[in-house]
Design an enzyme around this catalytic site. Sequence first.
Site, PDB file in Angstrom:
ATOM      1  N   GLU A  80      43.337  31.815  65.349  1.00 56.09           N
ATOM      2  CA  GLU A  80      42.330  30.755  65.450  1.00 56.09           C
ATOM      3  C   GLU A  80      42.916  29.408  65.857  1.00 56.09           C
ATOM      4  O   GLU A  80      42.283  28.650  66.608  1.00 56.09           O
ATOM      5  CB  GLU A  80      41.575  30.617  64.117  1.00 56.09           C
ATOM      6  CG  GLU A  80      40.569  31.714  63.838  1.00 56.09           C
ATOM      7  CD  GLU A  80      41.211  32.994  63.340  1.00 56.09           C
ATOM      8  OE1 GLU A  80      40.513  34.029  63.293  1.00 56.09           O
ATOM      9  OE2 GLU A  80      42.413  32.962  63.001  1.00 56.09           O
TER      10      GLU A  80
ATOM     11  N   THR B 131      33.810  36.136  69.356  1.00 59.48           N
ATOM     12  CA  THR B 131      34.689  35.677  68.279  1.00 59.48           C
ATOM     13  C   THR B 131      36.000  36.441  68.263  1.00 59.48           C
ATOM     14  O   THR B 131      36.986  35.975  67.703  1.00 59.48           O
ATOM     15  CB  THR B 131      33.987  35.792  66.908  1.00 59.48           C
ATOM     16  OG1 THR B 131      34.703  35.043  65.943  1.00 59.48           O
ATOM     17  CG2 THR B 131      33.877  37.244  66.463  1.00 59.48           C
TER      18      THR B 131
ATOM     19  N   ASP C  60      32.101  31.325  59.078  1.00 58.11           N
ATOM     20  CA  ASP C  60      32.618  30.771  60.325  1.00 58.11           C
ATOM     21  C   ASP C  60      31.889  31.216  61.591  1.00 58.11           C
ATOM     22  O   ASP C  60      31.289  30.416  62.311  1.00 58.11           O
ATOM     23  CB  ASP C  60      34.124  31.043  60.437  1.00 58.11           C
ATOM     24  CG  ASP C  60      34.489  32.504  60.191  1.00 58.11           C
ATOM     25  OD1 ASP C  60      33.595  33.312  59.931  1.00 58.11           O
ATOM     26  OD2 ASP C  60      35.697  32.823  60.256  1.00 58.11           O
TER      27      ASP C  60
ATOM     28  N   GLU D  41      33.257  44.200  61.430  1.00 52.46           N
ATOM     29  CA  GLU D  41      34.524  44.406  62.140  1.00 52.46           C
ATOM     30  C   GLU D  41      34.366  45.389  63.286  1.00 52.46           C
ATOM     31  O   GLU D  41      34.950  45.199  64.356  1.00 52.46           O
ATOM     32  CB  GLU D  41      35.603  44.902  61.164  1.00 52.46           C
ATOM     33  CG  GLU D  41      35.954  43.946  60.045  1.00 52.46           C
ATOM     34  CD  GLU D  41      36.764  42.748  60.513  1.00 52.46           C
ATOM     35  OE1 GLU D  41      37.054  42.659  61.724  1.00 52.46           O
ATOM     36  OE2 GLU D  41      37.104  41.903  59.668  1.00 52.46           O
TER      37      GLU D  41
ATOM     38  N   GLU E  71      47.366  31.211  54.495  1.00 53.25           N
ATOM     39  CA  GLU E  71      45.992  31.691  54.378  1.00 53.25           C
ATOM     40  C   GLU E  71      45.090  30.662  53.715  1.00 53.25           C
ATOM     41  O   GLU E  71      43.913  30.573  54.028  1.00 53.25           O
ATOM     42  CB  GLU E  71      45.956  32.982  53.574  1.00 53.25           C
ATOM     43  CG  GLU E  71      46.236  34.224  54.388  1.00 53.25           C
ATOM     44  CD  GLU E  71      45.128  34.559  55.362  1.00 53.25           C
ATOM     45  OE1 GLU E  71      44.384  35.518  55.136  1.00 53.25           O
ATOM     46  OE2 GLU E  71      45.007  33.842  56.380  1.00 53.25           O
TER      47      GLU E  71
END
EC number: 3.2.1.-
Length: 932
Positions: free
Chosen positions: A405, A491, A293, A146, A387
């Site tokens: 996304e 991303t 991902d 993160e 979710e």
Amino acid sequence: MSEAGGRGCGSPVPQRAPWSLVAATAAICLVSATSVWTVGAEPMSREEKQKLGNQVLEMFDHAYGNYMEHAYPADELMPLTCRGRVRGQEPSRGDVDDALGKFSLTLIDSLDTLVVLNKTKEFEDAVRKVLRDVNLDNDVVVSVFETNIRVLGGLLGGHSLAIMLKEKGEYMQWYNDELLQMAKQLGYKLLPAFNTTSGLPYPRINLKFGIRKPEARTGTETDTCTACAGTLILEFAALSRFTGATIFEEYARKALDFLWEKRQRSSNLVGVTINIHTGDWVRKDSGVGAGIDSYYEYLLKAYVLLGDDSFLERFNTHYDAIMRYISQPPLLLDVHIHKPMLNARTWMDALLAFFPGLQVLKGDIRPAIETHEMLYQVIKKHNFLPEAFTTDFRVHWAQHPLRPEFAESTYFLYKATGDPYYLEVGKTLIENLNKYARVPCGFAAMKDVRTGSHEDRMDSFFLAEMFKYLYLLFADKEDVIFDIEDYIFTTEAHLLPLWLSTTNQSISKKNTTSEYTELDDSNFDWTCPNTQILFPNDPLYAQSIREPLKNVVDKSCPRGIIRVEESFRSGAKPPLRARDFMATNPEHLEILKKMGVSLIHLKDGRVQLVQHAIQAASSIDAEDGLRFMQEMIELSSQQQKEQQLPPRAVQIVSHPFFGRVVLTAGPAQFGLDLSKHKETRGFVASSKPYNGCSELTNPEAVMGKIALIQRGQCMFAEKARNIQNAGAIGGIVIDDNEGSSSDTAPLFQMAGDGKDTDDIKIPMLFLFSKEGSIILDAIREYEEVEVLLSDKAKDRDPEMENEEQPSSENDSQNQSAEQISSSSQEVDLVDQESSEENSLNSHPESLSPADMDNAASISPSEQTSNPTENHETANLNGECTDLDNQLQEQSETEEDSNPNVSWGKKVQPIDSILADWNEDIEAFEMMEKDEL
């Protein structure tokens, strides 16, 4: 997910094209095809696009302005309580808090968004604040992943656009690479995480003390997720290229090399979690969502930014495996890396919504359109993407933390097709955000998409990504002050310039891919596809792909009848499904025996099922038995969930809230059932005594109102009777445990007192301390506070805040949802406690586990369940007929049972089953932990 700039793309780039040409053209070649649009959708006027773009700007101002006013310099804004979230001062949310490092996260994450939205003056002010206020030397343990994508990426994105603005000559003339120096400082702070024999980084690091020191409080971890270790190359390589310090790119490349070497060789898939010391896969399920991902995303984008063929070859090898095993259009389902024909779970998570955008970058448009359309229909049903949701489109986890996304994929599909349909999709996203997530102090994450309740959370990625993609969706080229096609998106949607591909190229590029696998050259023929290949003389191309899927979610029958009828003709008999099993049916017992499943009658009347693979008649029967056990565990879990009441909603409807704040409330097992009766609306008043445990001394204050009562000192039913006798029309019990919150605690359900409670006629709801304090604070500030108690929040429109009643259209929607809920709770509701504990982290981190055993117990009443009734409850809204469901089941199982269809030439002798049986059980245990 990202795109990068390109010039001309009239012909495909050959596999071994010069890397400079590849980097300049590969990423956005097909995105430039904006002249192709679908005749079936009306083009949107320039005026309407500008209006929507301006609306996005206003929404960003609302979110960013409230963060700066109420939260800065804290990492994030808490939009319900209008204050900053500071690590250690709020109840821990587990791994979610690993993104917070006391470094003004939201401000750094928003830097390049300010420039994209043409807020250059605000950008300059923000950069000065970062340089003046942000400290990167805090004694706090943070996620390496993160911190890399949000903070390091935010600093590099800010630096990229700062030097661009400085070159233009109007803004940032004082700037002298200060953000880059901060990024370099942070990069060196992250490097100790890579001190492992494998080169995979530790998942967490202390910004001040690093790894393994006693004061660091980290360094003992053994596992990390694939995305966590494989989503570093863009930021680290950019830092190396900007500064000339090659060590960052070297470390990121080593991690990617190790992940590639450890892929499952026969399937070319990677698992979710890996041991950073040994390289063993800890979780062996594989998909394109949480935990994996952005690993796939960064392989393709590393090729675009760095021009290294090996990254493209690796991506194409993985992509071929994804499309062979995981992609079941329009679904994307996790599988086992060692047995990829075996699905690993029956639900999908929201993070996979980025994948259609990545497929656009790859040039594979058809499956991108199919999956995106399926996701859009789920959003139209629930207003947001849950979710997690099941393969028959039921809600699995009900939260929605304002993830970007889907907006990302919408943007790239519009850039690729020019189809105005995707502008309408973006318009829907804007409307839903304003209607359901907007609150006075920003935008609040959805606690439950079914009830419309809020969570006191506004993640930094909402400002970093959502507004960026939505603005670019509606912006023409002249609306952005720089050429967006000269950059690649990380991303986290941070912008890195493509010219980095020609800067400081000191990293040796050894093509190691071919050492590990035989590569199929056909994988690389259309790296940069010609748009006329994508749209073969058919302006209705995108619409023709979407059309067969237009009712897939509403009808909940994703498999077509024609295909199923073909399955019938094949003569294959489907294996026994858990929902059809009856312990009194001799045929079923014979099938169990064939699958190696033993049935044991327990003394308490229950029946226990245990499987022994060695006793199965064949390898296929053993596989069927394993699947049957998985289904039985799921079914048992669902039946337990049905005994739990769903969450309720407390919606503040008076000024200045106007229904924009919705609180998650626990239900009561007594009193008025809000799912079967009209909601209760009224002003609130505190009872005296506040605990409600005796006759009220202020009945005139609560008469005709909703009474507020404190938890404790007597039974809930006693409190209800006392306020009901005083004339209250409802009651809200507020937890006496200070600091408790629905963010961190499972749903609380108020039980009766063991006596007959039919005399209680009013609705009773429970609020944790934090949610209750929101109402109490509102009373102190505004005195008159009106709330709505319901099973689901009513629609509200910020532009029509003074209207008292929802529209007839909204009424019909709520009525429809009510009918669905009352006809089959199993369909729309999940165990809230499970939902609370298994929320995904802000990007792909691993899922929360819970223990599971490879045995299922069922009660005698469950043994004789009616298969037809079960078929009916498996539907989302009952539109599919029983025959449709039977056909659907046979379609799903035909592939599993017919060796010609599913297992092909991979049928194994029974002896080979034993070698990996323990591995199968371990994989199922790891995957199914979050199911329970």
